[in-house]
Enzyme design. Structure first.
Site, short mmCIF file in Angstrom:
data_model
loop_
_atom_site.label_atom_id
_atom_site.label_comp_id
_atom_site.label_asym_id
_atom_site.label_seq_id
_atom_site.Cartn_x
_atom_site.Cartn_y
_atom_site.Cartn_z
N GLU A 1 -1.94 82.02 55.79
CA GLU A 1 -3.01 83.06 55.47
C GLU A 1 -2.61 84.18 54.86
O GLU A 1 -1.33 84.25 54.61
CB GLU A 1 -3.69 83.57 56.79
CG GLU A 1 -4.48 82.42 57.53
CD GLU A 1 -5.14 83.11 58.83
OE1 GLU A 1 -6.51 82.53 59.15
OE2 GLU A 1 -4.28 83.83 59.63
N HIS B 78 -13.30 91.53 56.26
CA HIS B 78 -12.74 90.56 56.24
C HIS B 78 -13.48 90.08 54.67
O HIS B 78 -14.78 90.20 54.45
CB HIS B 78 -13.39 89.34 56.96
CG HIS B 78 -12.63 88.18 57.11
ND1 HIS B 78 -12.67 87.08 56.06
CD2 HIS B 78 -11.64 87.54 57.87
CE1 HIS B 78 -11.94 86.01 56.14
NE2 HIS B 78 -11.38 86.10 57.40
N ARG C 96 -5.70 91.34 53.14
CA ARG C 96 -7.03 91.56 53.39
C ARG C 96 -7.89 92.89 52.64
O ARG C 96 -9.07 92.53 52.05
CB ARG C 96 -7.50 91.40 54.66
CG ARG C 96 -8.08 90.31 55.21
CD ARG C 96 -8.17 90.29 56.69
NE ARG C 96 -8.17 88.78 57.10
CZ ARG C 96 -8.17 88.64 58.40
NH1 ARG C 96 -8.51 89.36 59.35
NH2 ARG C 96 -7.96 87.46 58.60
N HIS D 2 -15.09 93.40 60.19
CA HIS D 2 -14.54 92.18 60.97
C HIS D 2 -13.70 92.88 61.99
O HIS D 2 -13.63 92.22 63.17
CB HIS D 2 -13.89 91.40 60.06
CG HIS D 2 -12.95 90.24 60.56
ND1 HIS D 2 -13.65 89.17 60.95
CD2 HIS D 2 -11.70 89.86 60.66
CE1 HIS D 2 -12.76 88.30 61.43
NE2 HIS D 2 -11.39 88.83 61.21
N ARG E 150 -4.73 95.29 59.37
CA ARG E 150 -4.24 94.18 60.33
C ARG E 150 -3.63 92.91 59.44
O ARG E 150 -4.51 92.50 58.66
CB ARG E 150 -5.03 93.57 61.34
CG ARG E 150 -4.67 92.41 62.21
CD ARG E 150 -5.72 92.25 63.21
NE ARG E 150 -6.82 91.51 62.75
CZ ARG E 150 -7.26 90.75 62.65
NH1 ARG E 150 -6.40 89.72 63.09
NH2 ARG E 150 -8.28 90.00 62.14
P1 FAD Z 1 -13.02 90.06 72.85
O1 FAD Z 1 -12.52 88.62 72.58
O2 FAD Z 1 -13.91 90.35 71.90
O3 FAD Z 1 -13.71 90.23 74.19
C1 FAD Z 1 -14.26 91.45 74.56
C2 FAD Z 1 -14.90 91.11 76.10
O4 FAD Z 1 -15.06 92.43 76.65
C3 FAD Z 1 -16.22 90.43 76.08
O5 FAD Z 1 -16.05 89.64 77.29
C4 FAD Z 1 -17.30 91.17 76.39
O6 FAD Z 1 -18.47 90.71 77.05
C5 FAD Z 1 -16.74 92.17 77.10
N1 FAD Z 1 -17.29 93.66 77.00
C6 FAD Z 1 -17.41 94.52 76.06
N2 FAD Z 1 -18.22 95.54 76.42
C7 FAD Z 1 -18.31 95.53 77.68
C8 FAD Z 1 -18.73 96.43 78.82
N3 FAD Z 1 -19.37 97.59 78.44
N4 FAD Z 1 -18.85 95.84 80.04
C9 FAD Z 1 -18.42 94.78 80.41
N5 FAD Z 1 -17.85 93.89 79.38
C10 FAD Z 1 -17.60 94.34 78.05
N6 FAD Z 1 -7.83 87.04 65.27
C11 FAD Z 1 -6.69 86.34 64.99
O7 FAD Z 1 -5.61 86.68 65.40
N7 FAD Z 1 -7.00 84.98 64.52
C12 FAD Z 1 -8.23 84.41 64.07
O8 FAD Z 1 -8.32 83.36 63.69
C13 FAD Z 1 -9.26 85.51 64.25
N8 FAD Z 1 -10.38 84.80 63.99
C14 FAD Z 1 -11.61 85.67 63.96
C15 FAD Z 1 -13.03 85.23 63.80
C16 FAD Z 1 -13.92 85.93 64.11
C17 FAD Z 1 -15.45 85.47 63.59
C18 FAD Z 1 -13.80 87.22 64.64
C19 FAD Z 1 -14.97 88.01 64.91
C20 FAD Z 1 -12.66 87.79 64.76
C21 FAD Z 1 -11.41 87.17 64.75
N9 FAD Z 1 -10.02 87.55 64.93
C22 FAD Z 1 -9.14 86.60 64.79
C23 FAD Z 1 -10.05 88.66 65.90
C24 FAD Z 1 -9.82 88.44 67.20
O9 FAD Z 1 -10.79 87.37 67.70
C25 FAD Z 1 -10.08 89.44 68.15
O10 FAD Z 1 -9.42 90.62 67.76
C26 FAD Z 1 -9.66 88.89 69.44
O11 FAD Z 1 -10.35 87.99 69.96
C27 FAD Z 1 -10.08 90.23 70.34
O12 FAD Z 1 -10.02 89.79 71.62
P2 FAD Z 1 -10.14 90.70 73.09
O13 FAD Z 1 -10.00 90.01 74.47
O14 FAD Z 1 -9.86 92.21 72.83
O15 FAD Z 1 -11.89 90.85 72.87
C1 SIN Z 2 -9.69 84.15 59.85
O1 SIN Z 2 -9.81 82.82 60.25
O2 SIN Z 2 -9.83 84.35 58.38
C2 SIN Z 2 -9.63 85.08 60.67
C3 SIN Z 2 -8.24 85.28 61.07
C4 SIN Z 2 -7.95 86.87 61.55
O3 SIN Z 2 -9.19 87.51 61.44
O4 SIN Z 2 -6.95 87.13 61.83
#
Ligand code: FAD
Ligand code: SIN
Length: 519
Positions: free
Chosen positions: A127, A243, A294, A355, A390
């Site tokens: 990437e 993004h 990015r 993003h 990032r």
């Molecule tokens: P999340 O997975 O967002 O989980 C947050 C949790 O908190 C959820 O369960 C939600 O319900 C809960 N929550 C929020 N507020 C409250 C509240 N007030 N009370 C109770 N629960 C709450 N990163 C990569 O490294 N590689 C990738 O390929 C990649 N692709 C991506 C594609 C997309 C479309 C997106 C949007 C992001 C992508 N990212 C990627 C970024 C990455 O997915 C996120 O940064 C990461 O998954 C965040 O994980 P997390 O566990 O911190 O939060």
């Molecule tokens: C993507 O697949 O382009 C998302 C990857 C990321 O947010 O790290």
């Protein structure tokens, strides 16, 4: 005048040892890494699968090939972070990359493999900003594969209680300001205090403060707002990553087109009058072209779109065969097909959108925050790994490394007792507003999109700041969602006004680039 309120309550058997607010990759990694002797409560605001983790496409960055090195991964991360990473945190997290992938393999995550001689090994994709192939992935549905396996594992553990559709609204503190749990609201409106010896924020980012975003509806920054209200340090909120390639249909972002397409050779073009790809423009902006970090690709697309009044640019991967695309990018293929685009024969209309939240609650790599009893892990945290921007696929890695490190640190600490809740929740007088909370949220998203987007200026930031002051006065007693959003927008605008250079995801026309300012 606002005043404090004190509530006392007894500990009951329903309290947990560890309360984890958030059921994405960070929260579930923590839950699964803690000893089974601890009683764990795991919250999700919506259904458990509604989170950014489950939506991740590209994959997880880690050094897994003999031709690659941790040092190269560190240097790529520091370069993407535009000089504002914390190098110690970067090294601590990236060194744990191979162990994080091992841990996920131990949970049977079905990563894509390839046959190499007699051996099956992980297929590694590439990437933007990475100098080597180092992204482990499950086709382009990595998040779904990881989330599903970990959720299954959590549901099988008797010591983990999963509460879905349960929203944390405020942190609970004792008289010494130690965090001792959270107030929550269930879907049926019931309000409850969940007390715990340790409370971990794993609530993800705040992309939803923008009108156009790749993020799920839960990404409203609740954890950052709650931590700030409780007196915890937050940092780097001005660095909202855009993004470069969200699928744009009728002027709206409708999903993500993974950066891994560019890693596999997709190129960006200006659309010709007939709608077909015309000039390839990225080389005019950066020698790394489509694989530049990015922030650079997003700014280049934004500049081309503004100059030529284009609603989108085109991303073309038609050089790959239909079979190859179906194997590597089934998710992107299906998303585009749902909008009438066949990526094997047609270019994809894309534009940048909000993003990833690079800043957040100030935390060490093991999730410790400035408040006793409170931990922050995953996207909600600001460890210094990302600096001003990032590096792709470093986020899922950070979630696993922080979740595991936090579990280790919590398990090594005796469980403190929590008895008295001292709530300093402010009872503020009601303000008057002529519009509904939903209209207010939409106005806020437009304000941020127009004034605090990919390119900012002092004028646009001050315009946003003045409007926020007015709205905060009108919405002093609003429901917690609007209050959180107002708090986060104000924090972000203040942080942006205080950053007197342009760096990474914060680009202000009135301030020089960091390199120029420090030359
Ligand atoms: P999340 O997975 O967002 O989980 C947050 C949790 O908190 C959820 O369960 C939600 O319900 C809960 N929550 C929020 N507020 C409250 C509240 N007030 N009370 C109770 N629960 C709450 N990163 C990569 O490294 N590689 C990738 O390929 C990649 N692709 C991506 C594609 C997309 C479309 C997106 C949007 C992001 C992508 N990212 C990627 C970024 C990455 O997915 C996120 O940064 C990461 O998954 C965040 O994980 P997390 O566990 O911190 O939060
Ligand atoms: C993507 O697949 O382009 C998302 C990857 C990321 O947010 O790290």
């Amino acid at each position: 005048m606002p005043h404090s309120q004190t509530v006392t309550d007894k500990v009951t058997d329903t309290d947990s040892d560890v309360l984890i607010i958030g059921c994405g990759l960070a929260g579930m990694t923590l839950a699964l890494s803690l000893p089974p002797t601890l009683r764990i409560t795991l919250l999700s605001k919506g259904a458990a699968h509604e989170c950014a983790s489950a939506w991740a496409q590209g994959g997880i960055a880690a050094v897994l090939d003999a031709s690659d090195s941790i040092e190269a991964h560190v240097q790529d991360t520091l370069t993407a972070g535009a000089g504002l990473c914390d190098e110690t945190a970067v090294r601590r997290i990236l060194e744990q990359g191979p162990a994080a992938i091992e841990w996920l393999l131990g949970h049977d995550v079905p990563f894509t493999t390839e046959v190499n001689g007699q051996l099956h090994k992980l297929h590694l994709t590439r990437e933007g900003g990475h100098s080597a192939r180092r992204i482990a992935h499950a086709a382009d549905r990595t998040g779904h594969a990881v989330h599903q396996r970990l959720l299954q594992a959590c549901k099988l553990r008797k010591h983990i209680t999963l509460l879905e559709h349960c929203t944390a609204t405020d942190l609970l503190q004792d008289a010494q300001q130690r965090c001792i749990g959270a107030a929550v609201r269930h879907a049926d409106g019931r309000v409850q205090q969940l007390r715990a010896s340790h409370t971990a924020l794993a609530t993800g980012g705040m992309g939803q403060i923008y009108a156009s975003t790749t993020t799920p509806t839960c990404a409203t920054g609740d954890g950052i707002a709650m931590a700030w209200r409780a007196g915890c340090a937050v940092r780097d909120l001005e660095f909202m990553q855009f993004h470069p390639t969200a699928l744009h249909i009728h002027g709206k972002a409708v999903g993500l087109i993974s950066e891994a397409l560019r890693g596999e050779g997709a190129l960006l073009y200006l659309p010709k009058k007939d709608g077909n790809p015309g000039e390839r423009f990225m080389l005019r902006h950066d020698p790394r072209a489509e694989l530049a970090p990015r922030d650079i690709v997003s700014r280049a697309i934004d500049a081309e779109m503004r100059e030529r009044h284009l609603p989108y640019v085109l991303l073309d991967i038609t050089h790959q065969s239909r079979e190859w695309l179906a194997h590597h990018f089934p998710g992107v293929m299906a998303l585009c097909a749902a909008h009438g685009i066949d990526i094997a024969t047609q270019a994809i209309p894309v534009a940048p959108c909000a993003h990833y939240t690079c800043g957040g609650v100030q935390a060490y790599v093991n999730g410790r925050t400035s408040m006793a009893g409170l931990w922050a892990i995953g996207e909600v945290a600001r460890t210094g790994l990302h600096g001003a921007n990032r590096l792709a696929s470093n986020s899922l890695l950070e979630c696993v490394v922080m979740g595991r490190a936090a579990a280790h640190a919590m398990a090594a600490q005796p469980l403190p007792k929590h008895c008295i809740i001292h709530s300093s929740k402010r009872n503020e007088p009601k303000g008057l507003s002529p519009i509904t909370p939903l209209e207010m949220q939409q106005s806020l998203q437009q304000l941020m999109q127009q004034n605090v987007g990919i390119v900012r200026s002092n004028h646009s930031l001050i315009t946003a700041a003045k409007q926020l002051v007015l709205w905060r006065a009108q919405w002093r007693a609003a429901d917690h969602a609007v209050r959180n959003q107002l708090t986060l927008c104000s924090l972000m605008v203040d942080a942006a006004l205080q950053r007197h250079v342009s760096a990474g995801a914060h680009y202000n026309l009135d301030w020089p680039a960091l390199e120029e300012a420090t030359a």
